[in-house]
Design an enzyme around this catalytic site. Structure first.
Site, PDB file in Angstrom:
ATOM      1  N   ASP A 249       0.864  -1.185   0.000  1.00  6.59           N
ATOM      2  CA  ASP A 249       0.000   0.000   0.000  1.00  6.59           C
ATOM      3  C   ASP A 249       0.899   1.234   0.000  1.00  6.59           C
ATOM      4  O   ASP A 249       2.024   1.190   0.472  1.00  6.59           O
ATOM      5  CB  ASP A 249      -0.908   0.021   1.236  1.00  6.59           C
ATOM      6  CG  ASP A 249      -2.126   0.924   1.053  1.00  6.59           C
ATOM      7  OD1 ASP A 249      -3.232   0.387   0.817  1.00  6.59           O
ATOM      8  OD2 ASP A 249      -1.982   2.155   1.139  1.00  6.59           O
ATOM      9  N   CYS A 339     -14.345  -0.543  -7.555  1.00  5.68           N
ATOM     10  CA  CYS A 339     -15.437   0.062  -6.775  1.00  5.68           C
ATOM     11  C   CYS A 339     -15.859   1.375  -7.422  1.00  5.68           C
ATOM     12  O   CYS A 339     -16.465   2.226  -6.799  1.00  5.68           O
ATOM     13  CB  CYS A 339     -15.007   0.276  -5.329  1.00  5.68           C
ATOM     14  SG  CYS A 339     -13.590   1.360  -5.148  1.00  5.68           S
TER      15      CYS A 339
HETATM   16  N1  SAH Z   1      -8.386  -4.018   0.399  1.00  4.74           N
HETATM   17  C1  SAH Z   1      -8.661  -3.081   1.480  1.00  4.74           C
HETATM   18  C2  SAH Z   1      -9.238  -1.766   0.981  1.00  4.74           C
HETATM   19  C3  SAH Z   1      -8.415  -1.049  -0.069  1.00  4.74           C
HETATM   20  S1  SAH Z   1      -8.722   0.652  -0.180  1.00  4.74           S
HETATM   21  C4  SAH Z   1      -9.545  -3.752   2.521  1.00  4.74           C
HETATM   22  O1  SAH Z   1     -10.100  -4.832   2.280  1.00  4.74           O
HETATM   23  O2  SAH Z   1      -9.690  -3.187   3.596  1.00  4.74           O
HETATM   24  C5  SAH Z   1      -7.535   1.249  -1.278  1.00  4.74           C
HETATM   25  C6  SAH Z   1      -6.137   1.399  -0.717  1.00  4.74           C
HETATM   26  O3  SAH Z   1      -5.292   1.708  -1.807  1.00  4.74           O
HETATM   27  C7  SAH Z   1      -5.895   2.484   0.308  1.00  4.74           C
HETATM   28  O4  SAH Z   1      -5.345   1.920   1.461  1.00  4.74           O
HETATM   29  C8  SAH Z   1      -4.881   3.463  -0.341  1.00  4.74           C
HETATM   30  O5  SAH Z   1      -3.902   3.920   0.583  1.00  4.74           O
HETATM   31  C9  SAH Z   1      -4.255   2.582  -1.365  1.00  4.74           C
HETATM   32  N2  SAH Z   1      -3.717   3.225  -2.577  1.00  4.74           N
HETATM   33  C10 SAH Z   1      -4.322   4.149  -3.360  1.00  4.74           C
HETATM   34  N3  SAH Z   1      -3.598   4.392  -4.476  1.00  4.74           N
HETATM   35  C11 SAH Z   1      -2.498   3.597  -4.394  1.00  4.74           C
HETATM   36  C12 SAH Z   1      -1.374   3.367  -5.237  1.00  4.74           C
HETATM   37  N4  SAH Z   1      -1.247   3.989  -6.405  1.00  4.74           N
HETATM   38  N5  SAH Z   1      -0.447   2.469  -4.840  1.00  4.74           N
HETATM   39  C13 SAH Z   1      -0.577   1.817  -3.662  1.00  4.74           C
HETATM   40  N6  SAH Z   1      -1.632   1.974  -2.830  1.00  4.74           N
HETATM   41  C14 SAH Z   1      -2.578   2.855  -3.184  1.00  4.74           C
END
Ligand code: SAH
Length: 396
Positions: A249, A339
């Site tokens: 992340d 989403c």
């Molecule tokens: N799978 C998680 C929810 C994901 S939400 C669950 O089940 O709880 C999306 C996540 O993507 C967030 O934590 C955000 O910090 C991360 N994110 C957004 N853009 C990103 C990128 N380009 N690279 C890595 N992480 C990213």
């Protein structure tokens, strides 16, 4: 009373009970409603269509509360709608599951713009549009009365409020400041939820069952969890006996929470590698180093909130899915999600199919995944179905 008369022909979507009236459909506004005031919507000839909340700054000028002329939009109306939403959850979830649940899901619960999530003894409320904004205090009192939960926190800090001309609002509504973190249980596992500064209202409740699916097939697998947030999928993968898990992340705060969630569940942290990086870059790096995995999760944030951004978003989805399919070992599983409201299930499948083609892999959809049952989709509001997922099995 305020009245909005629609242009000829523009009553059709309201007659199909779609809850949004766009500014371009309006012929005439009679009276001067303030933001959130109830307006009567009538057709060209003056015939009643619906009652809705007026939003002067938004393209979605009115969100419909009710299609019944006999209804009055007041406290007892809102109470009925809230009671309905709670009853549905009580019917389909056990008492234990009720502990961490979306209690109100906006339009799909007949309460446009209102989100209410429960985390243990705390409710988190989001007002996304002018209706709930106006009725906030009434709604909070009703929620406390109907749930018996005395602590309510507001997380109305979402981009869509700008379209409504509403400023962010965050803070305690009832019961004082909540603790820094709240512990919840989901399918037998524990998670810390940061309601004050976490994403959405603090946790992605919509992925509950999909995380469990990962747990059920994770045994002895090398797992790559992309966009991991607080480690929901990773914790489940380890609980299911995964051999190794990469928690990836771009947010350090999210990874720290993920690490605490591993500890909270006594999971083998020595099998875990935390990587703070951009997924697009990280996947390319893995490819260049010839890495491969048995199970990959792609759960990115919304690339396309509306259809207008669909094209650019499609490129983003294709890119990560193509890279992930290449990194997947033959016989491996990709759990891939979108989403984005602006990407239909059909389009999403096409994007993943295009990615498989370009990656040169033979892949099959073995399961279609959705938002969980506490995020219902009203049949008159297909936009409510925002989360779509595919479990793809790579054959060769
Ligand atoms: N799978 C998680 C929810 C994901 S939400 C669950 O089940 O709880 C999306 C996540 O993507 C967030 O934590 C955000 O910090 C991360 N994110 C957004 N853009 C990103 C990128 N380009 N690279 C890595 N992480 C990213």
């Amino acid at each position: 009373m305020f009245t909005i008369r629609l242009k000829a022909g523009r009553e059709k979507s309201v007659l199909r009970r779609h809850p949004w009236v766009f500014s371009g459909a309006i012929e005439e506004l009679i009276g001067a409603p303030a933001q959130g005031d109830t307006v009567k919507i009538v057709d060209q000839a003056g015939k009643f269509l619906a009652w809705g909340a007026y939003s002067p700054h938004s393209q979605i000028r009115v969100r419909v509360w009710s299609f019944e002329e006999k209804d009055t939009i007041d406290e007892s109306f809102l109470q009925l709608r809230l009671e309905q939403a709670l009853k549905l959850r009580h019917e389909i979830f056990s008492a234990g599951e009720m502990e961490a649940l979306r209690l109100v899901h906006g339009e799909s619960d007949g309460l446009p713009g209102l989100i209410v999530d429960r985390y243990g003894d705390l409710l988190v409320m989001q007002c996304l549009s002018s209706g709930p904004e106006l009725w906030r205090e009434t709604l909070v009192d009703l929620l406390v009365k109907l749930t018996g939960i005395g602590q309510v926190y507001e997380r109305s800090d979402v981009d869509v409020r700008q379209l409504e001309g509403l400023a962010d609002r965050v803070g305690a509504l009832r019961g004082g400041e909540p603790p820094e973190r709240v512990l919840i249980h989901e399918n037998g596992l524990s998670f810390w939820v940061d309601v004050r500064s976490g994403h959405k209202t603090g946790f992605y409740l919509d992925q509950r069952t999909n995380r469990l699916r990962v747990r059920q097939i994770a045994l002895d697998k090398d797992v790559l969890d992309c966009f991991a947030y607080s480690g929901g999928f990773s914790v489940n993968a380890l609980a299911g006996g995964a051999s190794s898990v990469i928690i990836l992340d771009s947010s350090r705060a999210a990874l720290e929470l993920a690490s605490e969630n591993l500890a909270q569940n006594n999971l083998p942290v020595e099998r875990v590698e935390f990587i703070e990086a951009d997924v697009f870059n990280a996947l390319r790096g893995f490819r260049d180093r010839g890495r491969s995995y048995d199970l990959i999760v792609l759960d990115p944030p919304k690339f396309a909130p509306t259809a207008a951004q669909a094209e650019k978003a499609s490129r983003g989805y294709k890119d990560i899915n193509l890279l992930a399919l290449k990194l997947l070992r033959p016989g491996g599983f990709l759990f891939t999600f979108s989403c984005s409201g602006g990407i239909s299930p059909d389009l999403f499948q096409k994007i993943v199919a295009g990615a498989a083609l370009d990656a040169g892999v033979d892949a099959r959809i073995v399961e279609r995944l959705h938002q969980d049952a506490d995020h219902p989709v009203a049949l008159n509001f297909p936009e409510g179905e925002y989360l779509k997922g595919l479990v793809v099995w790579r054959a060769t």
